[in-house]
Structure formats: structure tokens, C-alpha cells
Design a protein around this motif. Sequence first.
Motif, PDB file in Angstrom:
ATOM      1  N   TYR A  18      72.903  30.741   8.514  1.00 35.89           N
ATOM      2  CA  TYR A  18      72.721  31.953   7.964  1.00 35.89           C
ATOM      3  C   TYR A  18      73.097  33.129   9.356  1.00 35.89           C
ATOM      4  N   LEU A  19      72.124  33.427   9.793  1.00 33.94           N
ATOM      5  CA  LEU A  19      71.968  33.729  11.105  1.00 33.94           C
ATOM      6  C   LEU A  19      73.232  34.533  11.854  1.00 33.94           C
ATOM      7  N   ILE A  20      73.537  33.814  12.331  1.00 30.26           N
ATOM      8  CA  ILE A  20      75.275  34.036  12.824  1.00 30.26           C
ATOM      9  C   ILE A  20      76.255  34.364  11.684  1.00 30.26           C
ATOM     10  N   ASP A  21      76.404  34.125  10.882  1.00 27.01           N
ATOM     11  CA  ASP A  21      76.737  34.917   9.646  1.00 27.01           C
ATOM     12  C   ASP A  21      76.848  36.270   9.776  1.00 27.01           C
ATOM     13  N   SER A  22      75.471  36.319   9.056  1.00 26.45           N
ATOM     14  CA  SER A  22      75.376  37.495   8.721  1.00 26.45           C
ATOM     15  C   SER A  22      75.154  38.761   9.900  1.00 26.45           C
ATOM     16  N   THR A  23      74.457  37.982  10.919  1.00 25.07           N
ATOM     17  CA  THR A  23      75.204  39.292  12.669  1.00 25.07           C
ATOM     18  C   THR A  23      75.994  39.470  12.630  1.00 25.07           C
ATOM     19  N   VAL A  24      77.516  38.677  12.383  1.00 23.13           N
ATOM     20  CA  VAL A  24      78.503  38.642  12.841  1.00 23.13           C
ATOM     21  C   VAL A  24      79.201  40.167  11.555  1.00 23.13           C
ATOM     22  N   GLN A  25      78.998  40.141  10.305  1.00 27.91           N
ATOM     23  CA  GLN A  25      79.521  40.600   9.191  1.00 27.91           C
ATOM     24  C   GLN A  25      78.805  42.000   9.455  1.00 27.91           C
ATOM     25  N   ARG A  26      77.592  41.314   9.320  1.00 25.93           N
ATOM     26  CA  ARG A  26      76.753  43.524   9.924  1.00 25.93           C
ATOM     27  C   ARG A  26      77.103  43.518  10.964  1.00 25.93           C
ATOM     28  N   ARG A  27      77.949  43.246  12.270  1.00 30.42           N
ATOM     29  CA  ARG A  27      78.748  43.941  13.482  1.00 30.42           C
ATOM     30  C   ARG A  27      80.099  44.182  13.089  1.00 30.42           C
ATOM     31  N   THR A  30      82.680  44.264   6.373  1.00 27.61           N
ATOM     32  CA  THR A  30      83.150  43.259   5.331  1.00 27.61           C
ATOM     33  C   THR A  30      84.403  43.032   5.129  1.00 27.61           C
ATOM     34  N   GLY A  35      82.023  36.292   9.880  1.00 33.43           N
ATOM     35  CA  GLY A  35      81.305  35.406  10.313  1.00 33.43           C
ATOM     36  C   GLY A  35      81.215  33.782   9.579  1.00 33.43           C
TER      37      GLY A  35
END
Length: 124
Positions: A18-27, A30, A35
Motif C-alpha cells: 500500500y505504501l509503495i503503491d500510493s507513494t509511486v502513484q502520487r509522484r 495516474t 505503483g
Amino acid sequence: MDWLMVILGALIGAPLRYLIDSTVQRRLGTGFPWGTFAVNMAACTGLGLLTGAATEITVPEALQHLIGPGLCATLSTYSTFSFETIRLTETSAKLLAAANAIGSVLAGLAAAYLAGHLAAALVG
């Protein structure tokens, strides 16, 4: 004992996904599921490292269960990969969907293969 190691690995892998996916998607935005791609590549690399090491040295069974079906299995996500690929086709991003499907499979296989050989070379 082995099931406890799987649970412990899952307790690490699921939140890490969850943390990696959301961080990568945010940067990265979409438009493409970067992520999910990142977590799947990390899991393929981790499992490749474990497998490569296990071919050269004795890796304790508890550690194999912690990393393999625990951490790597919960870090990777085939269902989200499938959903996001279908979602791309539904939003007329068929080229991105094809790139995601083909690229994820090829990159995952390459990551596992290369990581396995790297681990075997380092511990062998």
C-alpha cells in the motif's frame, strides 16, 4: 512455526504494498499504474533473490516462508494488475493496457531471473 513466518511476512508485505503503491502513484500520476508495477517488480526481485540464494546455500525454511509466501506474495498483486489493465482498456487507453500487460510480465520475469543470478553469484 512456518505459518507464523508466513503471517509475519504478510504483516510486512501488505502495508508495504500500500505504501509503495500510493507513494509511486502520487509522484508519477495516474495515467499508468506505476505503483502496482513497482510493487510487482519488487516482489519478483525479492523472490528471485531468495530463489537464487537457495540454489547456492541452505536458506532456513522459516526464512523462505517469511520472504516467499509471506512478504513477496502479499507485496505483489495480480488482482490489482488485472483490474488496472482492464480499466485502461475501458478508458480507451488500449496501448497503455497492452504495455502494462506485456511490460509487467516481461519485466517481472527479467527481474526474477536477474535477481536469481545475482544472488547465486553473491552467495555462491
